[in-house]
Design a protein around this motif. Sequence first.
Motif, mmCIF file in Angstrom:
data_model
loop_
_atom_site.group_PDB
_atom_site.id
_atom_site.type_symbol
_atom_site.label_atom_id
_atom_site.label_comp_id
_atom_site.label_asym_id
_atom_site.label_seq_id
_atom_site.Cartn_x
_atom_site.Cartn_y
_atom_site.Cartn_z
ATOM 1 N N MET A 1 -40.371 -35.219 40.986
ATOM 2 C CA MET A 1 -41.195 -35.306 39.784
ATOM 3 C C MET A 1 -42.271 -34.239 39.783
ATOM 4 O O MET A 1 -42.736 -33.807 40.831
ATOM 5 N N HIS A 2 -42.663 -33.863 38.577
ATOM 6 C CA HIS A 2 -43.842 -33.020 38.391
ATOM 7 C C HIS A 2 -44.840 -33.874 37.622
ATOM 8 O O HIS A 2 -44.573 -34.299 36.506
ATOM 9 N N VAL A 3 -45.972 -34.143 38.247
ATOM 10 C CA VAL A 3 -47.014 -35.002 37.674
ATOM 11 C C VAL A 3 -48.164 -34.126 37.212
ATOM 12 O O VAL A 3 -48.614 -33.250 37.953
ATOM 13 N N THR B 1 -50.128 -41.557 42.313
ATOM 14 C CA THR B 1 -49.371 -40.319 42.433
ATOM 15 C C THR B 1 -48.497 -40.329 43.679
ATOM 16 O O THR B 1 -47.335 -39.909 43.634
ATOM 17 N N LEU C 1 -45.362 -42.108 42.998
ATOM 18 C CA LEU C 1 -44.453 -41.454 42.065
ATOM 19 C C LEU C 1 -43.705 -40.276 42.677
ATOM 20 O O LEU C 1 -42.561 -40.005 42.309
ATOM 21 N N LEU C 2 -44.349 -39.577 43.596
ATOM 22 C CA LEU C 2 -43.761 -38.355 44.132
ATOM 23 C C LEU C 2 -42.703 -38.634 45.189
ATOM 24 O O LEU C 2 -42.887 -39.484 46.044
ATOM 25 N N GLY D 1 -41.561 -33.012 45.070
ATOM 26 C CA GLY D 1 -42.358 -33.212 43.870
ATOM 27 C C GLY D 1 -43.637 -32.398 43.930
ATOM 28 O O GLY D 1 -44.035 -31.920 44.990
ATOM 29 N N ASP E 1 -43.052 -34.621 34.195
ATOM 30 C CA ASP E 1 -42.358 -35.896 34.015
ATOM 31 C C ASP E 1 -43.293 -37.001 33.562
ATOM 32 O O ASP E 1 -42.872 -37.947 32.894
ATOM 33 N N VAL E 2 -44.563 -36.910 33.943
ATOM 34 C CA VAL E 2 -45.542 -37.941 33.593
ATOM 35 C C VAL E 2 -46.922 -37.307 33.569
ATOM 36 O O VAL E 2 -47.205 -36.359 34.292
ATOM 37 N N ARG F 1 -44.244 -37.819 26.335
ATOM 38 C CA ARG F 1 -43.952 -38.032 27.754
ATOM 39 C C ARG F 1 -44.584 -39.338 28.206
ATOM 40 O O ARG F 1 -45.545 -39.801 27.602
#
Length: 185
Positions: free
Chosen positions: A16-18, A35, A38-39, A43, A135-136, A164
């Motif tokens: 993911m890219h946050v 975070t 999520l990663l 990421g 992504d978020v 998004r």
Amino acid sequence: MSTPRLSSQPPTIAPMHVLIATTGVLTPGPVVDFTSRLLTPGGRVSVTTVIEVPRTFLEHLRSESWHPLEDGDAPRWSEDDDARIARYVEERGRRLTEPVVTSLRAAGLPADAVYLEGEDPAKTISELADQLDVDVVILGATRQIFDQSAWESVSARVMIESGRPVLVVPPPHREPVVSEPEVLD
């Protein structure tokens, strides 16, 4: 009839890219916690802030020495002015994002900072989310989220405009202050 075979391999999850957007009031602890959940390996995190530089006001200040009834051209922006503004955006941006970036890196999460100039934070954040193809988006709630004015907030506009997923992190919970009843004599 054959039964479907289940793979013994866990599903592959793309990194993911946050994007984390802050105005400097976002509490790093909860943001780092979310975070890190999520990663996945590979990421990345971008932390941004939007700095408003009132260019029309600056133009007005520059033109105070110019009078429309006198001969001569109105002062124009120079490369020095643009460089000064870029330096201001970077210095202010670093100060506002540094607590979150430092906390992310201390937790072992890859983080870079992006400092942007813009008059409309929601629009600027949404455009950056598209440009980076994140992504978020993680934002902080700076006001009550479920009242009428919340739909005018940056967080609500990014939810609507970016298209998004958006995670809004509330400010730290504060216990209500209970005052002692007054004793009347």
